[in-house]
Design a protein around this motif. Structure first.
Motif, PDB file in Angstrom:
ATOM      1  N   THR A 256       0.832  -1.205   0.000  1.00 12.62           N
ATOM      2  CA  THR A 256       0.000   0.000   0.000  1.00 12.62           C
ATOM      3  C   THR A 256       0.869   1.259   0.000  1.00 12.62           C
ATOM      4  O   THR A 256       0.604   2.220  -0.739  1.00 12.62           O
ATOM      5  N   ASN A 259       2.593   1.854  -3.488  1.00 11.65           N
ATOM      6  CA  ASN A 259       1.662   2.417  -4.462  1.00 11.65           C
ATOM      7  C   ASN A 259       1.326   3.879  -4.145  1.00 11.65           C
ATOM      8  O   ASN A 259       1.123   4.690  -5.058  1.00 11.65           O
ATOM      9  N   THR A 260       1.300   4.210  -2.863  1.00 11.02           N
ATOM     10  CA  THR A 260       1.015   5.587  -2.464  1.00 11.02           C
ATOM     11  C   THR A 260       2.144   6.523  -2.889  1.00 11.02           C
ATOM     12  O   THR A 260       1.899   7.656  -3.325  1.00 11.02           O
ATOM     13  N   SER A 263       1.702   7.145  -6.508  1.00  4.81           N
ATOM     14  CA  SER A 263       0.529   7.994  -6.709  1.00  4.81           C
ATOM     15  C   SER A 263       0.835   9.441  -6.355  1.00  4.81           C
ATOM     16  O   SER A 263       0.389  10.376  -7.041  1.00  4.81           O
ATOM     17  N   ALA A 318      -6.152   8.260  -2.745  1.00  5.60           N
ATOM     18  CA  ALA A 318      -5.558   7.158  -3.499  1.00  5.60           C
ATOM     19  C   ALA A 318      -5.000   6.104  -2.561  1.00  5.60           C
ATOM     20  O   ALA A 318      -5.099   4.892  -2.833  1.00  5.60           O
ATOM     21  N   GLU A 321      -7.949   4.088  -1.116  1.00  8.61           N
ATOM     22  CA  GLU A 321      -8.473   3.165  -2.121  1.00  8.61           C
ATOM     23  C   GLU A 321      -7.567   1.934  -2.251  1.00  8.61           C
ATOM     24  O   GLU A 321      -8.045   0.797  -2.312  1.00  8.61           O
ATOM     25  N   ARG A 322      -6.268   2.174  -2.274  1.00  8.77           N
ATOM     26  CA  ARG A 322      -5.343   1.046  -2.383  1.00  8.77           C
ATOM     27  C   ARG A 322      -5.364   0.195  -1.123  1.00  8.77           C
ATOM     28  O   ARG A 322      -5.269  -1.040  -1.185  1.00  8.77           O
ATOM     29  N   ARG A 325      -8.106  -2.297  -1.229  1.00 12.57           N
ATOM     30  CA  ARG A 325      -7.794  -3.412  -2.124  1.00 12.57           C
ATOM     31  C   ARG A 325      -6.798  -4.373  -1.487  1.00 12.57           C
ATOM     32  O   ARG A 325      -6.859  -5.591  -1.693  1.00 12.57           O
ATOM     33  N   ASP A 326      -5.856  -3.818  -0.671  1.00 14.66           N
ATOM     34  CA  ASP A 326      -4.810  -4.653  -0.077  1.00 14.66           C
ATOM     35  C   ASP A 326      -5.209  -5.265   1.256  1.00 14.66           C
ATOM     36  O   ASP A 326      -4.441  -6.051   1.840  1.00 14.66           O
TER      37      ASP A 326
END
Length: 433
Positions: A256, A259-260, A263, A318, A321-322, A325-326
């Motif tokens: 997470t 990905n952040t 982003s 963002a 949101e990730r 999902r994780d």
């Protein structure tokens, strides 16, 4: 600039500080607040000021002040000597550093202030009102996490109780670190008496970018400081074995976080802002373990308040949101924030006019970096001078300014002091270059 070099002994002054707090392996500086390296720098400042007959004080928040008084030959050791209070012009900067920081960020402003006083004295000048050189405590916030802590405490922008409870990476409280250094942490807080002594503050600093080098100018005057802040992102997941846990069964906060970071770069580019994840801690921090927690700090800056709010919210959205999902959780905490600073237009314009008359056209530029001058701007007129940085690099050992440009900066600061603090009637101003 031979006059400046000879009158100030700039090279010797610079070298006298150069080895304090420098890491022999990296060549960078580790002058963290209230550590032995920082205390050595504070002793250096007090010694240099005393050698010049300046009256040295430490305020209730740990900031150091060295007073140059009208018609005063009193030294810091004279019993009962008190500086003339009120209507003082303050100059200076800070001596602490970021981890493996460069030699110029902060110290150039302090050294240039001492050198400017030397230059003016060599010309036989005396101020009509007090001039005080400041070394602000804990400007970088590298140890306890809040930038400009000394000036924030001075102005009441940082709560004293909160400051005392701050802890460094080893769990040491700011209050305990200050007490060990001989400073009373119970005295922390807004200092109206000190603020009442000062009427303006001018800070000289190396530019932390390439604007001046790209515009072929050795010095410039700041127009504003972008709004900026620090946000802590806590990503929480589930610790597990790296070799036995299937990828689909993981709740990995590192994923997470990663990905952040990507982003944040995208959101900042699209919004014309800046966003940096530059500090991270991981638990349990094992090579063969899926983390249970990743804690990361976002530094974000923007041309205006709306753009800053928008980019931070987009990054947080963002990340959430990730996280969903994780299978991880996210908490975002704003640890500090500084609004946009428009430096006092009257003071800024007066300085530009003064310098243009001596050095020719002097450019004006904004900055994305925070400074003590930006904090004090809420209380009194402040301004900044920037000295050219040929590399554009900062917060790294590669940070650099040419000696010729540093001497120009000293001469420029001396002109500003002479203009704002005045000269005693009957003295000869001489040349400013």
């Amino acid at each position: 600039m031979n006059e400046v070099a000879e009158a100030t002994g700039f090279a010797e002054l610079w070298s006298s500080l150069a080895d304090l707090g420098r890491d022999r392996t990296t060549g960078g500086y580790r002058r963290f607040a209230w550590t032995s390296a920082d205390l050595a720098c504070r002793d250096w400042f007090a010694s240099q000021a005393a050698d010049r007959g300046l009256t040295v004080e430490v305020d209730r928040n740990g900031n150091q002040w060295a007073w140059w008084l009208p018609d005063s030959g009193a030294s810091s050791t004279d019993v009962g000597t008190e500086p003339r209070r009120g209507n003082a012009l303050a100059i200076g900067s800070h001596l602490d550093s970021v981890p493996d920081g460069g030699a110029f960020d902060g110290p150039l402003g302090v050294i240039s202030s001492l050198a400017a006083v030397d230059l003016l004295r060599a010309r036989g000048w005396q101020p009509e009102r007090p001039v005080v050189i400041a070394n602000f405590a804990d400007e970088e916030g590298a140890r306890f996490g809040i930038a400009c802590a000394g000036s924030r405490l001075l102005t009441g922008q940082l709560d004293a109780a909160k400051a005392r409870s701050l802890r460094d990476g080893g769990g040491v409280r700011l209050a305990d670190a200050m007490e060990a250094a001989g400073q009373d942490p119970d005295a922390l807080g807004r200092d109206d008496e000190r603020l009442a002594d000062i009427s303006e503050f001018v800070e000289l600093h190396i530019e932390q970018g390439r604007w001046l080098i790209d515009h072929d100018a050795p010095v410039g005057v700041a127009s504003s400081i972008w709004p900026h802040g620090r946000w802590r992102f806590d990503f929480t997941g589930e610790a597990n074995h790296a070799g036995t846990t299937a990828l689909d069964d993981r709740r990995d906060p590192m994923l997470t976080y990663a990905n952040t970071v990507l982003s944040a770069r995208k959101k900042a580019r699209l919004g014309g802002t800046l966003a940096t994840f530059g500090k991270v801690s991981v638990e349990p921090n094992g090579t063969n373990a899926i983390p249970s927690r990743v804690r990361a700090w976002l530094d974000s800056r923007a041309p205006d308040e709306a753009a800053l709010d928008a980019v931070v919210e987009q990054i947080a959205a963002a990340a959430r949101e990730r996280a969903e999902r994780d299978g991880t959780a996210l908490e975002v905490v704003n640890e500090s924030r500084t609004a946009i600073v428009e430096f006092d237009h009257g003071l800024r314009d007066k300085i530009r006019k003064t310098l243009t008359g001596v050095f020719g056209p002097v450019p004006q530029l904004p900055t994305g970096a925070g400074h003590d001058a930006g904090i004090l701007a809420a209380e009194l007129p402040t301004a900044m001078l920037f000295v050219r940085n040929p590399s554009g690099l900062s917060h790294t050992p590669a940070e650099h300014a040419e000696t010729a440009d540093c001497l120009t900066g000293v001469a420029a600061l001396a002109e500003v002091v002479a203009q704002l603090a005045g000269v005693r009637p009957g003295t000869n101003r001489g040349s400013g270059a």
